[in-house]
Design an enzyme around this catalytic site. Structure first.
Site, mmCIF file in Angstrom:
data_model
loop_
_atom_site.group_PDB
_atom_site.id
_atom_site.type_symbol
_atom_site.label_atom_id
_atom_site.label_comp_id
_atom_site.label_asym_id
_atom_site.label_seq_id
_atom_site.Cartn_x
_atom_site.Cartn_y
_atom_site.Cartn_z
ATOM 1 N N GLN A 1 -4.226 18.545 -10.817
ATOM 2 C CA GLN A 1 -4.714 19.916 -10.721
ATOM 3 C C GLN A 1 -4.199 20.623 -9.475
ATOM 4 O O GLN A 1 -4.514 21.785 -9.239
ATOM 5 C CB GLN A 1 -6.254 19.914 -10.705
ATOM 6 C CG GLN A 1 -6.875 19.350 -11.964
ATOM 7 C CD GLN A 1 -8.376 19.137 -11.826
ATOM 8 O OE1 GLN A 1 -8.963 19.349 -10.762
ATOM 9 N NE2 GLN A 1 -9.013 18.695 -12.910
ATOM 10 N N HIS B 1 -9.972 18.316 -8.317
ATOM 11 C CA HIS B 1 -11.100 18.921 -7.596
ATOM 12 C C HIS B 1 -10.706 19.473 -6.226
ATOM 13 O O HIS B 1 -11.306 19.155 -5.207
ATOM 14 C CB HIS B 1 -12.245 17.917 -7.468
ATOM 15 C CG HIS B 1 -12.867 17.526 -8.767
ATOM 16 N ND1 HIS B 1 -14.089 16.885 -8.848
ATOM 17 C CD2 HIS B 1 -12.445 17.682 -10.058
ATOM 18 C CE1 HIS B 1 -14.395 16.653 -10.121
ATOM 19 N NE2 HIS B 1 -13.399 17.136 -10.868
ATOM 20 N N GLU C 1 -22.234 25.706 -12.928
ATOM 21 C CA GLU C 1 -23.194 26.482 -12.153
ATOM 22 C C GLU C 1 -22.595 27.768 -11.595
ATOM 23 O O GLU C 1 -21.402 27.835 -11.303
ATOM 24 C CB GLU C 1 -23.698 25.677 -10.943
ATOM 25 C CG GLU C 1 -24.414 24.403 -11.280
ATOM 26 C CD GLU C 1 -24.851 23.646 -10.024
ATOM 27 O OE1 GLU C 1 -25.406 22.548 -10.186
ATOM 28 O OE2 GLU C 1 -24.635 24.156 -8.892
ATOM 29 N N TYR D 1 -26.617 22.804 -1.908
ATOM 30 C CA TYR D 1 -26.655 23.156 -3.333
ATOM 31 C C TYR D 1 -26.646 21.933 -4.255
ATOM 32 O O TYR D 1 -26.438 22.070 -5.449
ATOM 33 C CB TYR D 1 -25.545 24.168 -3.640
ATOM 34 C CG TYR D 1 -25.915 25.494 -3.007
ATOM 35 C CD1 TYR D 1 -26.628 26.445 -3.716
ATOM 36 C CD2 TYR D 1 -25.671 25.737 -1.661
ATOM 37 C CE1 TYR D 1 -27.052 27.625 -3.115
ATOM 38 C CE2 TYR D 1 -26.082 26.914 -1.047
ATOM 39 C CZ TYR D 1 -26.781 27.845 -1.783
ATOM 40 O OH TYR D 1 -27.214 29.004 -1.173
ATOM 41 N N TYR E 1 -18.674 11.604 -17.369
ATOM 42 C CA TYR E 1 -17.896 11.690 -18.608
ATOM 43 C C TYR E 1 -18.005 10.410 -19.425
ATOM 44 O O TYR E 1 -17.703 10.387 -20.617
ATOM 45 C CB TYR E 1 -16.443 12.007 -18.279
ATOM 46 C CG TYR E 1 -16.274 13.403 -17.700
ATOM 47 C CD1 TYR E 1 -16.415 14.525 -18.505
ATOM 48 C CD2 TYR E 1 -15.987 13.591 -16.353
ATOM 49 C CE1 TYR E 1 -16.277 15.807 -17.980
ATOM 50 C CE2 TYR E 1 -15.843 14.866 -15.815
ATOM 51 C CZ TYR E 1 -15.989 15.959 -16.637
ATOM 52 O OH TYR E 1 -15.858 17.216 -16.106
#
Length: 381
Positions: A92, A157, A250, A260, A271
């Site tokens: 990513q 991520h 979220e 949070y 997963y």
């Protein structure tokens, strides 16, 4: 051939290739009227973000492989700009967000976030800035102003979105590099929103300044993988969104020093269908619940508040791209409260990576694909 015969023939031959490449406008029904979609540009390689240049000069568009291009308002895709940093384009990772300095007309500064490799084969998010040259062909004097440390990502991520607030502070929404516990570790920059000055220095009023073994850039913590962020134009507050694991995407309104939850508080599971090992429930005392949550993850990405008089039906709406569910999510707001959701553009079967509101009031949407597109989205009036 008589002149009156060959001139129309020549014009037709000249225009034919242009017409062949012009994508027809498509129309889809929605709750607020007919949505129109035209393809402004094609052939972009996994485009990730866009930023509008002033004075109708087009858009800066990032391609994850490492290119920064200018796309004109007519849709012409320019050559890659020189002066862009080398990126870690694996998984990513790559070239990610792009924003302009709040004083761009004076300083011409462009800010980029990207994955940066380390010596041990791992990577982290970096942010830097450079000056767009007068001929708009390169970034000059590019320098790094922020590095996510330690570098822990093996390819996923990274986050990451960039937002300037009204006072000129730069917020960076970061992922936790798929290292769950680090989101709670204040000596690490994984899973955090950070707040810095435009040159990378730390504001003296950041919530953890002066705390031993705590990174002073941290604004909030306990985040997973934040891939959307925007400033609410009516309140001036930062909103971010983040991917949950299997379930539990979220929206948060990060406040200074607040936790949070991730991975201690979550609405999702692994997963593998097993519980998150660190999780203690959807609500944990001392941690802030999500402002909004999707129990089934759409895999949310870029976000934009609609604050333009062009399409009144979209006034005070929030638009969010969705990757897995291949949609543009429209959320109606009553103040800060989300009161209704509609999903648009599902007919396109395209992963929506970014969405921005253009100066003309249209939505500009990037599709995440090796042959990605820039779409112009509006309402038929």
């Amino acid at each position: 051939m008589p002149v009156r015969t060959w001139i129309p023939t020549l014009l037709a031959a000249t225009l034919l290739p242009l017409l062949a490449h012009a994508a027809p406008e498509r129309s889809f029904k929605s709750e607020e009227g007919t949505v129109t979609v035209s393809t402004l540009a094609e052939g972009l390689r996994n485009p990730w973000a866009l930023a509008f240049l002033p004075d109708n000069k087009g858009m800066l568009v990032t391609e994850r492989m490492g290119n920064l291009r200018i796309v004109s308002v007519e849709g012409k895709v320019g050559a890659p700009l020189a002066g862009v940093p080398q990126v870690w384009a694996e998984g990513q990772g790559g070239l990610l967000d792009v924003v302009l300095s709040p004083t761009f007309k004076q300083d011409r500064m462009v800010y980029l976030s990207y994955a940066e490799g380390g010596e041990d084969g791992k990577a982290g998010t970096a942010v830097g800035r450079g000056r767009l040259s007068a001929d708009m062909a390169k970034l000059e004097d590019f320098n790094v102003i922020f590095r996510q440390l330690p570098k822990l990502s093996s390819g996923i991520h990274f986050g990451s979105r960039l937002v300037f607030d009204r006072d000129g502070y730069l917020f960076i929404a970061l992922g936790e590099n798929n290292q769950r516990p680090t989101a709670q570790d204040l000596d690490k920059l994984q899973g955090k929103v950070v707040r810095i000055l435009p040159d990378g220095t730390v504001p003296k009023d950041n919530p953890f300044v002066g705390r031993e073994n705590v990174r002073p850039q941290i604004w909030s913590f306990g985040h997973r993988n934040q891939q959307g962020a925007a400033l609410n134009p009516w309140t001036g507050e930062l909103w971010t969104n983040e991917h949950g694991p299997r379930g539990g995407d979220e929206i948060n309104l990060p406040k200074p020093g607040k936790n949070y939850g991730w991975p201690v508080a979550t609405h999702g599971i692994n997963y593998t269908l097993l519980p998150i090992p660190e999780a203690k429930g959807e609500h944990v005392d001392g941690m802030i619940d999500p402002h909004h949550v999707w129990e089934k993850s759409p895999a949310i990405s870029g976000m934009a508040f609609y604050d333009n008089p062009r399409f009144e039906a979209w006034d005070h709406n929030l638009f969010i791209g969705a990757l897995a569910s291949q949609a543009l999510i429209r959320l109606e707001l009553d103040g800060d409260k989300i009161v209704h959701e509609e999903r648009l553009l599902g007919e396109l079967e395209a992963r929506i990576r970014d969405v921005r509101v253009g100066p003309d009031g249209y939505l500009y949407v990037l599709t995440d694909d090796s042959d990605g597109a820039l779409l112009k989205v509006g309402l038929a009036i």
